[in-house]
Design an enzyme around this catalytic site. Sequence first.
Site, PDB file in Angstrom:
ATOM      1  N   SER A  10       0.836  -1.193   0.000  1.00 27.25           N
ATOM      2  CA  SER A  10       0.000   0.000   0.000  1.00 27.25           C
ATOM      3  C   SER A  10       0.876   1.251   0.000  1.00 27.25           C
ATOM      4  CB  SER A  10      -0.931  -0.017   1.211  1.00 27.25           C
ATOM      5  OG  SER A  10      -0.204  -0.315   2.384  1.00 27.25           O
ATOM      6  N   GLU A  12       0.803   5.574   0.901  1.00 27.78           N
ATOM      7  CA  GLU A  12       0.082   6.624   1.644  1.00 27.78           C
ATOM      8  C   GLU A  12       0.300   8.011   1.042  1.00 27.78           C
ATOM      9  OE1 GLU A  12       0.276   6.271   5.967  1.00 27.78           O
ATOM     10  OE2 GLU A  12       0.757   8.400   6.063  1.00 27.78           O
ATOM     11  N   THR A  43      -4.072  10.395   4.615  1.00 20.39           N
ATOM     12  CA  THR A  43      -4.038  10.809   6.023  1.00 20.39           C
ATOM     13  C   THR A  43      -5.155  11.809   6.319  1.00 20.39           C
ATOM     14  OG1 THR A  43      -2.517  12.636   5.644  1.00 20.39           O
ATOM     15  CG2 THR A  43      -1.529  10.498   6.148  1.00 20.39           C
ATOM     16  N   HIS A  71      -7.759   7.501   6.320  1.00 22.95           N
ATOM     17  CA  HIS A  71      -7.413   7.520   7.739  1.00 22.95           C
ATOM     18  C   HIS A  71      -8.532   8.291   8.446  1.00 22.95           C
ATOM     19  CE1 HIS A  71      -2.789   6.962   7.134  1.00 22.95           C
ATOM     20  NE2 HIS A  71      -3.479   6.362   6.181  1.00 22.95           N
ATOM     21  N   ARG A 101      -5.668   7.487  16.785  1.00 24.79           N
ATOM     22  CA  ARG A 101      -5.960   8.557  17.730  1.00 24.79           C
ATOM     23  C   ARG A 101      -5.663   9.904  17.068  1.00 24.79           C
ATOM     24  NH1 ARG A 101      -1.986  10.279  22.467  1.00 24.79           N
ATOM     25  NH2 ARG A 101      -0.995  11.184  20.620  1.00 24.79           N
ATOM     26  N   GLY A 102      -4.575   9.943  16.298  1.00 25.60           N
ATOM     27  CA  GLY A 102      -4.163  11.170  15.642  1.00 25.60           C
ATOM     28  C   GLY A 102      -3.309  12.030  16.551  1.00 25.60           C
ATOM     29  N   ASP A 103      -2.597  12.940  15.922  1.00 32.61           N
ATOM     30  CA  ASP A 103      -1.825  13.947  16.657  1.00 32.61           C
ATOM     31  C   ASP A 103      -2.510  15.275  16.448  1.00 32.61           C
ATOM     32  OD1 ASP A 103       0.202  12.454  17.816  1.00 32.61           O
ATOM     33  OD2 ASP A 103       1.332  12.388  15.936  1.00 32.61           O
ATOM     34  N   ALA A 117      -7.259   5.321  19.894  1.00 34.05           N
ATOM     35  CA  ALA A 117      -7.657   4.633  18.659  1.00 34.05           C
ATOM     36  C   ALA A 117      -8.541   3.428  18.953  1.00 34.05           C
ATOM     37  CB  ALA A 117      -6.403   4.219  17.889  1.00 34.05           C
ATOM     38  N   LYS A 159      -6.560  -2.541  20.710  1.00 34.84           N
ATOM     39  CA  LYS A 159      -7.110  -2.182  19.390  1.00 34.84           C
ATOM     40  C   LYS A 159      -7.482  -3.440  18.609  1.00 34.84           C
ATOM     41  CE  LYS A 159      -3.501   0.789  18.416  1.00 34.84           C
ATOM     42  NZ  LYS A 159      -2.803   1.961  17.828  1.00 34.84           N
ATOM     43  N   PHE A 210      11.035  14.768  11.268  1.00 37.29           N
ATOM     44  CA  PHE A 210       9.927  13.807  11.450  1.00 37.29           C
ATOM     45  C   PHE A 210      10.278  12.788  12.521  1.00 37.29           C
ATOM     46  CE2 PHE A 210       8.713  14.263   6.759  1.00 37.29           C
ATOM     47  CZ  PHE A 210       7.671  15.120   7.053  1.00 37.29           C
ATOM     48  N   HIS A 260       4.028  -0.927   3.540  1.00 36.91           N
ATOM     49  CA  HIS A 260       3.193   0.277   3.384  1.00 36.91           C
ATOM     50  C   HIS A 260       4.158   1.450   3.185  1.00 36.91           C
ATOM     51  CE1 HIS A 260      -0.231   3.040   4.169  1.00 36.91           C
ATOM     52  NE2 HIS A 260       0.631   3.752   4.866  1.00 36.91           N
TER      53      HIS A 260
HETATM   54  P1  FAD Z   1      -3.302   5.065  20.231  1.00 40.85           P
HETATM   55  O1  FAD Z   1      -3.258   3.658  19.814  1.00 40.85           O
HETATM   56  O2  FAD Z   1      -4.568   5.594  20.816  1.00 40.85           O
HETATM   57  O3  FAD Z   1      -2.096   5.270  21.285  1.00 40.85           O
HETATM   58  C1  FAD Z   1      -1.638   6.576  21.630  1.00 40.85           C
HETATM   59  C2  FAD Z   1      -0.803   6.510  22.911  1.00 40.85           C
HETATM   60  O4  FAD Z   1      -1.652   6.252  24.020  1.00 40.85           O
HETATM   61  C3  FAD Z   1       0.252   5.390  22.942  1.00 40.85           C
HETATM   62  O5  FAD Z   1       1.346   5.857  23.708  1.00 40.85           O
HETATM   63  C4  FAD Z   1      -0.470   4.252  23.674  1.00 40.85           C
HETATM   64  O6  FAD Z   1       0.447   3.380  24.306  1.00 40.85           O
HETATM   65  C5  FAD Z   1      -1.317   5.024  24.656  1.00 40.85           C
HETATM   66  N1  FAD Z   1      -2.603   4.396  24.977  1.00 40.85           N
HETATM   67  C6  FAD Z   1      -3.448   3.750  24.129  1.00 40.85           C
HETATM   68  N2  FAD Z   1      -4.559   3.349  24.785  1.00 40.85           N
HETATM   69  C7  FAD Z   1      -4.421   3.775  26.073  1.00 40.85           C
HETATM   70  C8  FAD Z   1      -5.227   3.679  27.235  1.00 40.85           C
HETATM   71  N3  FAD Z   1      -6.412   3.051  27.206  1.00 40.85           N
HETATM   72  N4  FAD Z   1      -4.778   4.220  28.416  1.00 40.85           N
HETATM   73  C9  FAD Z   1      -3.561   4.848  28.452  1.00 40.85           C
HETATM   74  N5  FAD Z   1      -2.745   4.970  27.377  1.00 40.85           N
HETATM   75  C10 FAD Z   1      -3.172   4.429  26.200  1.00 40.85           C
HETATM   76  N6  FAD Z   1      -1.673  11.062  12.603  1.00 40.85           N
HETATM   77  C11 FAD Z   1      -2.632  11.891  12.134  1.00 40.85           C
HETATM   78  O7  FAD Z   1      -2.914  12.942  12.765  1.00 40.85           O
HETATM   79  N7  FAD Z   1      -3.283  11.623  10.942  1.00 40.85           N
HETATM   80  C12 FAD Z   1      -3.029  10.499  10.224  1.00 40.85           C
HETATM   81  O8  FAD Z   1      -3.648  10.274   9.179  1.00 40.85           O
HETATM   82  C13 FAD Z   1      -2.039   9.581  10.718  1.00 40.85           C
HETATM   83  N8  FAD Z   1      -1.750   8.428  10.059  1.00 40.85           N
HETATM   84  C14 FAD Z   1      -0.855   7.522  10.612  1.00 40.85           C
HETATM   85  C15 FAD Z   1      -0.638   6.298   9.964  1.00 40.85           C
HETATM   86  C16 FAD Z   1       0.259   5.373  10.496  1.00 40.85           C
HETATM   87  C17 FAD Z   1       0.452   4.054   9.794  1.00 40.85           C
HETATM   88  C18 FAD Z   1       0.970   5.676  11.699  1.00 40.85           C
HETATM   89  C19 FAD Z   1       1.958   4.692  12.284  1.00 40.85           C
HETATM   90  C20 FAD Z   1       0.752   6.896  12.341  1.00 40.85           C
HETATM   91  C21 FAD Z   1      -0.165   7.810  11.823  1.00 40.85           C
HETATM   92  N9  FAD Z   1      -0.430   9.040  12.453  1.00 40.85           N
HETATM   93  C22 FAD Z   1      -1.375   9.904  11.943  1.00 40.85           C
HETATM   94  C23 FAD Z   1       0.267   9.384  13.697  1.00 40.85           C
HETATM   95  C24 FAD Z   1      -0.555   8.906  14.923  1.00 40.85           C
HETATM   96  O9  FAD Z   1      -1.807   9.530  14.958  1.00 40.85           O
HETATM   97  C25 FAD Z   1       0.258   9.251  16.165  1.00 40.85           C
HETATM   98  O10 FAD Z   1       1.382   8.415  16.264  1.00 40.85           O
HETATM   99  C26 FAD Z   1      -0.530   9.321  17.456  1.00 40.85           C
HETATM  100  O11 FAD Z   1       0.300   9.962  18.432  1.00 40.85           O
HETATM  101  C27 FAD Z   1      -0.946   7.953  18.000  1.00 40.85           C
HETATM  102  O12 FAD Z   1      -1.948   7.400  17.258  1.00 40.85           O
HETATM  103  P2  FAD Z   1      -2.427   5.875  17.551  1.00 40.85           P
HETATM  104  O13 FAD Z   1      -3.585   5.642  16.700  1.00 40.85           O
HETATM  105  O14 FAD Z   1      -1.281   4.953  17.493  1.00 40.85           O
HETATM  106  O15 FAD Z   1      -2.896   6.066  19.085  1.00 40.85           O
END
Ligand code: FAD
Length: 288
Positions: A10, A12, A43, A71, A101-103, A117, A159, A210, A260
């Site tokens: 894939s 992105e 994204t 996304h 979850r996003g940043d 997430a 997840k 980055f 990817h």
């Molecule tokens: P989560 O899985 O929710 O985790 C976030 C943090 O919280 C981690 O440290 C985890 O250990 C912790 N955590 C999870 N669940 C809990 C809980 N229940 N209690 C306490 N702590 C917990 N960003 C964007 O803004 N837009 C995009 O389109 C985007 N695409 C991406 C695509 C890929 C393939 C990757 C790898 C990253 C992408 N990102 C994107 C970046 C991503 O959003 C960030 O890395 C963000 O900080 C974490 O997202 P996540 O979905 O992994 O979060």
Amino acid sequence: MDSSNPSKFSIEFFPPRSEEGESNLDAVHAELSGLGPDFFSVTYGAGGSTRSGTQKLVLKYQQAGSELAPHLSFGGTDEEQIRQLLNDYKAAGIRRVVALRGDLPSGMGAAVQHRYASELVEFIRQETGDHFTIDVACYPEIHPESNSYASDVKFFKQKVDAGANSAITQYFYNPDAYFRFVDYCAAAGIDIPIVPGIMPITNYANLARFSANSGAEIPRWLSKRLQSFGDDKDSLRGFGIDVVTELCDDLLQGGAPGLHFYSMNQSQNIRQIWNNLTLSGQSQNAKS
Ligand code: FAD
């Protein structure tokens, strides 16, 4: 799409901010489509800033005949908006999403409640059942906000338990980090495919920036070699292609279930790496 047989290769994109950027991306999409990836993903700004840009690109390239995976994240967006977006995607024939979850953009962190997430994966399953194949993110070098390796993997498993079908990793340049992570996840009961995220190397300063933000490590040897090219972009690019081709080769040889590519909306490096690996022969969608 059969979720027990997830897509393998894939690419992105991110939504461009200008018309010129969008027409460049149209050309990049057309060119990379010829390689026959299983899907393109687009994204999404967790602050909601690129929500319409994501949707527009996804629908445009889906209509052009590609498989698209938008996304998606709660970010500053409420459940009703996400529900609407899921319905729109469903109606357009989209079968795959990447749930994050996003940043949040700096300055928004205090105003907006973070939603993990895993909550989004749960929500998508509640709203749409098995319609979508759901990808989630994971981190072989561990998410920068994480307290420990074990807790990050525990939350990754949440997840999967919520219904994710496969995962895409943050990029990395040390294949051992990936293989050890995959083994650790397997021991923790995570049985979904973990597809390595691959970042081609085009510019040292951008990559270093980055990597500092995302917690992806550039090994010292690689960082030193890249810095030594200075302004010689062509040599840096050629070296980067060799390094990333070798990384991809090691990963595939070691059993990675696909790749990817983070394209940064550019085609040249991916095309070269792809051809070096002769992925066109492996992908089900390859056009002869
Ligand atoms: P989560 O899985 O929710 O985790 C976030 C943090 O919280 C981690 O440290 C985890 O250990 C912790 N955590 C999870 N669940 C809990 C809980 N229940 N209690 C306490 N702590 C917990 N960003 C964007 O803004 N837009 C995009 O389109 C985007 N695409 C991406 C695509 C890929 C393939 C990757 C790898 C990253 C992408 N990102 C994107 C970046 C991503 O959003 C960030 O890395 C963000 O900080 C974490 O997202 P996540 O979905 O992994 O979060």
